[in-house]
Design a protein around this motif. Structure first.
Motif, short mmCIF file in Angstrom:
data_model
loop_
_atom_site.label_atom_id
_atom_site.label_comp_id
_atom_site.label_asym_id
_atom_site.label_seq_id
_atom_site.Cartn_x
_atom_site.Cartn_y
_atom_site.Cartn_z
N ASP A 121 0.85 -1.20 0.00
CA ASP A 121 0.00 0.00 0.00
C ASP A 121 0.88 1.25 0.00
OD1 ASP A 121 -2.70 1.35 0.55
OD2 ASP A 121 -1.32 2.21 2.02
N GLY A 122 0.51 2.21 -0.82
CA GLY A 122 1.25 3.47 -0.86
C GLY A 122 2.52 3.37 -1.71
N SER A 123 2.52 2.38 -2.63
CA SER A 123 3.77 2.13 -3.37
C SER A 123 4.21 3.36 -4.18
CB SER A 123 3.61 0.92 -4.30
OG SER A 123 2.42 1.05 -5.04
N VAL A 213 -5.67 13.67 8.22
CA VAL A 213 -6.64 13.79 7.13
C VAL A 213 -5.99 14.58 6.01
CG1 VAL A 213 -7.70 15.99 7.91
CG2 VAL A 213 -9.10 14.30 6.65
N ASN A 214 -6.47 14.38 4.78
CA ASN A 214 -5.91 15.12 3.65
C ASN A 214 -6.65 16.45 3.56
OD1 ASN A 214 -5.27 16.28 1.19
ND2 ASN A 214 -5.12 14.32 0.12
N HIS A 215 -6.01 17.51 4.02
CA HIS A 215 -6.66 18.83 4.03
C HIS A 215 -6.97 19.33 2.62
CE1 HIS A 215 -7.12 20.65 8.04
NE2 HIS A 215 -6.25 19.73 8.41
N ARG A 246 -1.00 15.39 11.39
CA ARG A 246 0.06 14.56 10.83
C ARG A 246 -0.55 13.66 9.75
NH1 ARG A 246 2.89 17.58 12.82
NH2 ARG A 246 4.62 17.35 14.34
N TYR A 247 -0.06 13.75 8.51
CA TYR A 247 -0.62 12.93 7.42
C TYR A 247 0.48 12.74 6.37
CZ TYR A 247 -4.11 11.42 3.91
OH TYR A 247 -4.84 10.71 2.99
N ILE A 248 0.95 11.46 6.21
CA ILE A 248 2.02 11.29 5.23
C ILE A 248 1.53 10.56 3.98
CG2 ILE A 248 3.74 11.26 7.09
CD1 ILE A 248 4.31 8.35 6.35
N GLY A 249 0.24 10.30 3.91
CA GLY A 249 -0.29 9.69 2.69
C GLY A 249 0.07 8.22 2.54
N SER A 250 0.39 7.58 3.64
CA SER A 250 0.63 6.13 3.65
C SER A 250 -0.08 5.60 4.89
CB SER A 250 2.15 5.86 3.73
OG SER A 250 2.39 4.47 3.76
N MET A 251 -1.24 4.93 4.66
CA MET A 251 -2.11 4.65 5.82
C MET A 251 -1.45 3.75 6.85
SD MET A 251 -5.07 2.17 4.19
CE MET A 251 -6.17 2.25 5.59
N VAL A 252 -0.58 2.82 6.40
CA VAL A 252 0.04 1.93 7.39
C VAL A 252 0.85 2.75 8.39
CG1 VAL A 252 0.07 -0.26 6.12
CG2 VAL A 252 1.88 1.42 5.76
N ILE A 264 -6.45 10.13 15.57
CA ILE A 264 -7.55 9.72 14.70
C ILE A 264 -7.12 9.89 13.25
CG2 ILE A 264 -8.60 12.05 14.72
CD1 ILE A 264 -11.36 10.66 14.73
N PHE A 265 -7.46 8.88 12.43
CA PHE A 265 -7.18 8.90 10.98
C PHE A 265 -8.51 8.93 10.26
CE2 PHE A 265 -4.86 7.83 7.11
CZ PHE A 265 -5.82 7.18 6.36
N MET A 266 -8.60 9.82 9.26
CA MET A 266 -9.87 9.93 8.53
C MET A 266 -9.63 9.92 7.03
SD MET A 266 -11.57 13.02 10.78
CE MET A 266 -10.06 13.93 11.07
N GLY A 276 -15.78 6.84 -0.92
CA GLY A 276 -14.46 6.88 -0.28
C GLY A 276 -13.39 6.27 -1.18
N LYS A 277 -12.14 6.34 -0.77
CA LYS A 277 -11.03 5.81 -1.58
C LYS A 277 -10.56 4.45 -1.07
CE LYS A 277 -6.21 6.65 -2.88
NZ LYS A 277 -5.03 7.52 -2.77
N LEU A 278 -10.59 4.24 0.24
CA LEU A 278 -9.95 3.05 0.82
C LEU A 278 -10.85 1.83 0.67
CD1 LEU A 278 -8.38 4.69 4.00
CD2 LEU A 278 -7.39 4.39 1.71
N ARG A 279 -10.19 0.66 0.59
CA ARG A 279 -10.90 -0.60 0.34
C ARG A 279 -11.34 -1.23 1.66
NH1 ARG A 279 -10.97 -0.95 -5.42
NH2 ARG A 279 -8.98 -0.16 -6.21
N TYR A 282 -9.49 -5.32 2.48
CA TYR A 282 -8.07 -5.55 2.78
C TYR A 282 -7.33 -4.29 3.19
CZ TYR A 282 -8.37 -4.57 -2.25
OH TYR A 282 -8.70 -4.04 -3.49
N GLU A 283 -8.06 -3.20 3.48
CA GLU A 283 -7.42 -2.03 4.10
C GLU A 283 -8.16 -1.66 5.39
OE1 GLU A 283 -7.46 0.81 0.84
OE2 GLU A 283 -5.43 0.27 0.25
N CYS A 284 -9.48 -1.44 5.28
CA CYS A 284 -10.21 -0.93 6.44
C CYS A 284 -10.56 -2.02 7.45
CB CYS A 284 -11.46 -0.20 5.98
SG CYS A 284 -11.07 1.20 4.91
#
Ligand code: P6P
Length: 335
Positions: A121-123, A213-215, A246-252, A264-266, A276-279, A282-284
């Motif tokens: 994820d986030g490759s 969160v992605n502002h 704090r958000y680095i765009g790699s959910m793991v 909290i992650f949103m 939404g974007k996330l699956r 196998y992600e959520c």
């Protein structure tokens, strides 16, 4: 010479867990060992990814004369390979595969579990050296043992998960997995090539001061989410606000940090992606399982993630996950 028994490897840990359940078959321990082996192989390739330009980029031929694969395809092949040749998994679903992969051999058809993966994820972050990861979920098969698994074995609510976990290929390589008995983290010790217990019995702090969160999508979020984000930015004696973003765009990485420190992650629905974007599968679901076992909460904004009945392998969902009190604060805005 005293033997250093303090350091416990992933294999020793899973075998010890097995000893606590004498009537267990050992299949889950075997499956986790297989995942640990694939993770070590992926780790080697991810760590030299920055050198790919020297070794030849994906789609070219490397010095061994082998076709260089995209890393997420390589990662998928490693996890699929160890599980197909193991004795604990009857088939997999993967972000990299349109359809489920049914192993359909006698041993696999008699295995108890199926696995679902986001192999890498986030490759897209690899070429800028941001940590990326593998996410996995383990479900018990529901179709008759001895037959090839079907989609029904994968389309189960997240509450049915037997185990779930992730690997972060970052400043160090860590594997975290949860069963109903708890959440434990193992850091790869390169000197012995083993994952060793480094984060026993992880608990998610009930509150924290980090929101992720992605502002950039702010004006696409529903009003209640915008109100909560604004509240995170304001002084609040009761909640300890303002929080840190704090958000680095790699959910793991984002969720691991919040799991350890509180936060909290949103990833809410946005105007042009209402689902939404996330699956979900196998992600959520895996992260919802892990964070709930550690004491936190996970919803889609309305429903507990683990109660959602999946309809398709690759379906998306809005995702809110993290510290119990912060999630309940958010829920106050969403109601
Ligand atoms: P955005 C990575 O591509 C990913 O799937 C997650 O790891 C990450 O949290 C999210 O997408 C980031 O998405 O739209 O904020 O760049």
């Amino acid at each position: 010479m005293a033997i250093n028994r303090k350091v416990q490897t992933l294999d020793e840990f899973t075998i010890q867990q097995l000893r606590n359940f004498p009537n267990a078959t050992g299949e889950l321990s075997g499956l986790l060992r297989d995942i640990g082996l694939a993770a070590k192989r992926v780790n080697v390739e991810v760590n030299k990814a920055g050198l790919v330009d020297i070794l030849g980029d994906a789609g070219t031929i490397n010095v061994q004369g082998e076709a260089v694969k995209k890393l997420d395809v390589y990662a998928n092949d490693q996890f699929a390979g160890v599980l197909q040749h193991g004795i604990s998994c009857a088939g997999i679903a993967s972000e990299e595969l349109d359809e489920i992969l049914v192993f359909d051999d006698e041993i696999s058809n008699n295995s108890k579990y199926v696995c679902l993966f986001d192999p890498l994820d986030g490759s897209s972050n690899i070429d800028v050296n941001v940590a990326i990861g593998t996410i996995f979920s383990v479900l018990p098969r529901v179709t008759p043992k001895g037959t090839p698994v079907t989609a029904a074995d994968f389309l189960q609510k997240g509450i049915k998960q037997i185990a779930a976990g992730y690997v972060i290929y970052g400043s160090s390589t860590i594997l975290v997995y949860a069963t109903r008995r708890g959440v434990n983290g193992f850091t790869l010790d390169p000197s012995i090539g083993e994952f060793t217990l480094s984060h026993p019995d992880i608990q998610c702090p009930p509150t924290g001061k980090i929101y992720s969160v992605n502002h950039g999508n702010y004006f696409q979020y529903q009003q209640a989410v915008q109100q909560y984000i604004s509240a995170c930015q304001q002084k609040n004696e009761a909640t300890g606000g303002p929080y840190t973003q704090r958000y680095i765009g790699s959910m793991v990485s984002d969720i691991h940090r919040n799991l350890i420190k509180g936060g909290i992650f949103m990833y809410p629905s946005i105007t042009n992606r209402p689902e939404g974007k996330l699956r979900l599968l196998y992600e959520c679901n895996p992260f919802a399982f892990i964070v709930e076992i550690a004491g936190g909460k996970a919803t889609d904004g309305n429903r507990r993630i683990l109660e959602i009945q999946p309809k398709a392998i690759h379906e998306h969902t809005p995702f809110f996950v993290g510290s119990k009190n912060m999630m309940e604060e958010l829920e106050g805005y969403l109601k």
